[in-house]
Scaffold this motif. Sequence first.
Motif, mmCIF file in Angstrom:
data_model
loop_
_atom_site.group_PDB
_atom_site.id
_atom_site.type_symbol
_atom_site.label_atom_id
_atom_site.label_comp_id
_atom_site.label_asym_id
_atom_site.label_seq_id
_atom_site.Cartn_x
_atom_site.Cartn_y
_atom_site.Cartn_z
ATOM 1 N N SER A 52 0.403 0.727 7.848
ATOM 2 C CA SER A 52 1.273 0.899 9.017
ATOM 3 C C SER A 52 1.309 2.354 9.464
ATOM 4 C CB SER A 52 2.692 0.399 8.723
ATOM 5 O OG SER A 52 3.265 1.095 7.642
ATOM 6 N N THR A 53 1.259 3.282 8.511
ATOM 7 C CA THR A 53 1.212 4.693 8.880
ATOM 8 C C THR A 53 -0.109 5.014 9.576
ATOM 9 O OG1 THR A 53 2.677 5.319 7.066
ATOM 10 C CG2 THR A 53 1.338 7.073 8.018
ATOM 11 N N SER A 64 -1.107 -4.016 2.987
ATOM 12 C CA SER A 64 0.151 -3.622 3.633
ATOM 13 C C SER A 64 1.354 -4.179 2.888
ATOM 14 C CB SER A 64 0.173 -4.105 5.084
ATOM 15 O OG SER A 64 0.040 -5.513 5.152
ATOM 16 N N GLY A 75 2.781 1.419 2.518
ATOM 17 C CA GLY A 75 2.932 1.658 3.948
ATOM 18 C C GLY A 75 1.740 2.378 4.562
ATOM 19 N N GLN A 107 -1.730 3.013 11.494
ATOM 20 C CA GLN A 107 -1.593 2.558 12.882
ATOM 21 C C GLN A 107 -0.799 3.566 13.715
ATOM 22 O OE1 GLN A 107 0.091 -1.366 11.867
ATOM 23 N NE2 GLN A 107 -1.681 -2.283 12.883
ATOM 24 N N ASP A 114 -6.436 -3.878 7.363
ATOM 25 C CA ASP A 114 -5.650 -4.164 6.161
ATOM 26 C C ASP A 114 -6.546 -4.958 5.213
ATOM 27 O OD1 ASP A 114 -3.888 -5.009 4.207
ATOM 28 O OD2 ASP A 114 -2.404 -5.839 5.596
#
Length: 285
Positions: free
Chosen positions: A95-96, A88, A92, A98, A117
């Motif tokens: 996070s994308t 991470s 990104g 998630q 991650d």
Amino acid sequence: MAVQVLTDSTSYISKEIKEELNIRMVSLSLSFGSDSIREVDIDNDLFYKKMASYGIPTSSQPSIGELYNEMLAVIEKGDSLCCIFLSSEMSGTFSTGQLVKEMVSEKHKNARIEIIDSRSNSMQLGLAVIMAAREAKANKTLEEVKEAALENIQRSRFLFIPENLKYLKKGGRIGGASALIGDLFGIIPILTVENGITTVVTKVRTKKKAVLAMIDIMLDNISKYGLGEVIIHHINCLDEAKELAQMIKEKLKVNIDIIAIGPVIGLHVGPGTIGIVYYTQKALR
């Protein structure tokens, strides 16, 4: 309910292993100006020719649409999903992932999706994915599949040596001053990924000495924590990779796969990069 495993293209897992273990994959992309190319659709030879002509491109994470379609296909089949993505700190994608998990869960309230991650990239990520996929193929639970990946992350290491520091400097992966000092005095760093970012293990005068020092670091880790598997990474220096693999094979008496690092990670370290990815039987300290 089966468990499926999803990763991204920077894991550089071979086509044969992906097919054998039914590993799903989404691709990061590269942009030369307005020309965008998915990493899985360009090989290293063409990539470095384009980079010589157009300069260092930018990279971007998989699209929300691609991630959504992959996750949705698994959940609508009735399976659960373990996603393992590159650090991470480097992209990104995690996070994308998630965000997309939440989107899929809104549509399917009982969806079971885990997002991990890897805190790394290349085959250090790839080995965690492979460990998870082996467990999934053995009909283990989602929790057991996730744990296999997390355990491997604690037991693995990625050491690598760039041909020079030009790409790291241009890509902003190390400080400009460090790059200039290295170029000026001919110092070659042995690099690793710690806590999700690229760091320097040590610096050596020549690439040949750096390769020997890299082997020594690996052998020291193995002597303390035991041996799992070893992978040789390279970028457009297959002969060097074969030589390194033979040196290690003579010492450890194990088979060693040689895998090229692809464009998204390669654009930051450049052609001539060579490295070792390995994991140990016990957690590295």
